[in-house]
Design a protein around this motif. Structure first.
Motif, PDB file in Angstrom:
ATOM      1  N   UNK A  17      36.392  40.722  56.474  1.00 50.27           N
ATOM      2  CA  UNK A  17      35.079  40.313  56.416  1.00 50.27           C
ATOM      3  C   UNK A  17      34.431  40.066  54.898  1.00 50.27           C
ATOM      4  N   UNK A  18      33.586  38.860  55.007  1.00 52.82           N
ATOM      5  CA  UNK A  18      33.291  38.004  53.535  1.00 52.82           C
ATOM      6  C   UNK A  18      31.683  38.364  53.416  1.00 52.82           C
ATOM      7  N   UNK A  19      31.332  38.561  52.259  1.00 51.70           N
ATOM      8  CA  UNK A  19      30.039  38.759  51.882  1.00 51.70           C
ATOM      9  C   UNK A  19      29.756  37.886  50.769  1.00 51.70           C
ATOM     10  N   UNK A 111      31.560  48.595  57.014  1.00 50.89           N
ATOM     11  CA  UNK A 111      32.787  48.417  56.579  1.00 50.89           C
ATOM     12  C   UNK A 111      33.883  49.124  57.259  1.00 50.89           C
ATOM     13  N   UNK A 112      33.628  50.318  57.986  1.00 52.28           N
ATOM     14  CA  UNK A 112      34.487  51.202  58.305  1.00 52.28           C
ATOM     15  C   UNK A 112      35.892  50.719  58.909  1.00 52.28           C
ATOM     16  N   UNK A 114      37.276  48.016  58.899  1.00 52.90           N
ATOM     17  CA  UNK A 114      38.084  46.726  58.259  1.00 52.90           C
ATOM     18  C   UNK A 114      39.124  47.199  57.046  1.00 52.90           C
ATOM     19  N   UNK A 115      39.932  46.522  57.008  1.00 53.92           N
ATOM     20  CA  UNK A 115      41.159  46.715  55.945  1.00 53.92           C
ATOM     21  C   UNK A 115      40.448  45.832  54.611  1.00 53.92           C
ATOM     22  N   UNK A 116      39.809  44.454  54.652  1.00 52.02           N
ATOM     23  CA  UNK A 116      39.488  44.191  53.322  1.00 52.02           C
ATOM     24  C   UNK A 116      38.029  43.598  53.548  1.00 52.02           C
ATOM     25  N   UNK A 117      37.222  43.936  52.346  1.00 53.53           N
ATOM     26  CA  UNK A 117      35.837  43.294  52.515  1.00 53.53           C
ATOM     27  C   UNK A 117      35.868  42.415  51.156  1.00 53.53           C
ATOM     28  N   UNK A 118      35.632  41.271  51.390  1.00 50.98           N
ATOM     29  CA  UNK A 118      35.480  40.222  50.324  1.00 50.98           C
ATOM     30  C   UNK A 118      34.159  39.923  49.890  1.00 50.98           C
TER      31      UNK A 118
END
Length: 525
Positions: A17-19, A111-112, A114-118
């Motif tokens: 997921x991207x923020x 975000x629980x 997810x592998x990656x949060x960008x």
């Protein structure tokens, strides 16, 4: 860069997921001028966000949410509201810890799974307004640990023509300033317009305290959709995974992107689409629209040439309208606000209707199609929209209430502008046998909206007698969602914004069909 990195991580099987963190003080981009900020992107849950979230969705296919974009204004608005309620129990409210804590909460929310949060921070190192965000991510590394965080810094390596060389000093100074804030980059992505010599990569690595393999050239690409593959070739995904201590030998599937590149580089034809709009001086104002047209070309294996036409000029030079529109294979009138250029848009609709040129009206473009139809095929010469002032025939009017899952929504004509429109995903029912039902392959759809005015359903009978059929309606039958002309090769107007859901690997069906109609038109010209 963030979108391409996320696409590469997906290609390795990770969830992402991207923020986007925007340091400006506006609460959201909803009331900002398109000339200053470009397009306002809208999510399913009704957030008006930065246009970068559109890139994120187009590259990952992951629907963005309200929690994926936050501005300094929204952070401060949240904190001040808490202070007014007494949530801080009389404590002094400060940037540290209150502002930085709020930023970290936004970074980690939902975000629980997810592998990656960008998390992408807008602006430039050294901007005063971005300092709280920099401090927040510095703290976040301490909170999470080095094995769960990685800093990727995008810098510029300009070419100085007079010296005939690339200059690494801007990158060195940017990293120095970032390090002074307590952030040591793990990976450097260096924007340059020509290959970065190996000696310069080594120099940057030495001065910036990163591994040479983590200095990633980011050269100009022929197409934006070629960037993920290009970054992979340069080693971006491997450098990021290395910084986490993760395995880089896992299977990588980039077939999605190589096929898109192949279709873009080897088209089997070409079409020219005229976009008659208000903000054509800045193409970022129609970024999702531009990309959705390209996606339609990908689906039809043709190159799409877009001719941006200022609707206001058609009002000043009516004779020049035909000369500008005749060479086109299709015409599109996009969304917008305000009266300026409206008569030029209406004239463009009439040209498309009378000349049997494929026409696509989006949001205001649908409303202008209804006004044109009312005036010229339904006998309502005074037809207009109340957005432009009082009118005897309000074919389009201000929407003051509508139903949502949360219940009845109401708005006042003199209320705040920000966040008060009909925003986000809404359902629509399509008429059996209609063109749009065939395009979607369904009689029920969900699309994203962003507008204050609606076509007045009380004019439905008059408009349909004039040949403009209401083929899509809200589930309660009160709000027109789609109109079309069955006697026309391709004439569709939609109240929503289908461009917001189009992706290069999954073109929106309306754009795919529209470009197909343009291809058919090109064979007639």
């Amino acid at each position: 860069m963030a979108a391409s990195l996320a696409a590469l991580l997906q290609a390795r099987g990770y969830t992402v997921r991207i923020r986007k963190f925007d340091p400006y003080l506006n609460v959201d981009p909803g009331t900002m001028s398109p000339y200053q900020h470009g397009e306002v992107y809208v999510t399913d849950d009704g957030a008006e966000t930065d246009l970068d979230l559109g890139h994120y969705e187009r590259f990952t296919g992951v629907p963005s949410r309200q929690s994926d974009n936050v501005t300094s204004g929204r952070i401060y608005q949240t904190i001040i509201a808490k202070e007014r309620r007494g949530d801080y129990l009389g404590a002094t409210v400060q940037v540290i810890p209150h502002v930085t804590d709020a930023i970290k909460e936004f970074a980690r929310a939902d975000t629980d799974d997810l592998d990656f949060v960008l998390c992408e921070i807008g602006g430039t190192v050294g901007d005063i307004e971005s300092l709280p965000f920099m401090e927040a991510i510095r703290q976040l590394r301490n909170d999470l640990g080095r094995d769960r965080t990685s800093f990727v810094h995008l810098t510029l390596v300009p070419y100085i023509a007079a010296a005939g060389e690339l200059k690494t000093k801007p990158t060195q100074h940017s990293v120095r300033d970032l390090t002074a804030l307590g952030i040591q980059p793990d990976v450097l992505v260096c924007r340059c317009d020509r290959p970065l010599p190996d000696s310069d990569r080594a120099k940057i690595a030495l001065f910036c305290n990163v591994r040479k393999e983590a200095v990633i050239p980011a050269l100009d690409a022929k197409t934006i959709y070629g960037v993920p593959v290009q970054y992979h070739v340069e080693g971006l995904d491997r450098a990021v995974l290395d910084s986490f201590g993760l395995d880089t030998s896992a299977t990588l599937d980039l077939s999605r992107w190589t096929e898109i590149e192949e279709r873009l580089s080897l088209p089997e034809g070409e079409v020219t689409i005229g976009v008659v709009g208000k903000y054509v001086g800045l193409q970022d104002a129609y970024k999702s629209l531009h990309e959705a047209l390209v996606h339609g070309g990908i689906a039809n294996r043709v190159k799409v040439h877009i001719r941006w036409l200022d609707a206001e000029l058609f009002e000043q030079d009516a004779d020049g309208l035909a000369a500008q529109l005749e060479p086109l294979h299709a015409i599109l009138v996009p969304g917008g606000f305000g009266e300026r250029g409206s008569e030029g848009k209406i004239a463009s609709v009439r040209f498309a209707r009378e000349r049997k040129v494929p026409y696509f009206g989006i949001c205001l473009g649908m409303q202008m199609a209804c006004v044109e139809g009312a005036r010229n095929t339904a006998g309502l010469a005074d037809a207009s929209t109340t957005e432009f002032g009082a009118t005897a025939e309000p074919v389009v009017g201000l929407i003051t209430e509508w139903m949502t899952e949360a219940g009845l929504q109401t708005r006042a004509a003199g209320g705040d502008l920000g966040g008060t429109m009909r925003l986000g995903a809404y359902d629509a029912k399509l008429a059996n046998g209609s063109r749009v039902a065939g395009i979607y392959g369904s009689d029920a759809i969900t699309e994203r909206h962003r507008h204050r005015y609606e076509v007045n359903v009380h004019y439905r009978e008059a408009l349909e007698k004039g040949g403009l059929v209401f083929s899509g309606m809200s589930p309660d039958g009160e709000l027109p969602e789609i109109v079309e002309r069955p006697d026309h090769p391709w004439f569709v107007g939609v109240q929503f914004h289908p461009e917001l859901k189009s992706k290069p690997f999954a073109p929106h069906p309306l754009f795919q069909s529209f470009i197909a109609a343009a291809v058919a038109q090109s064979r007639l010209v």
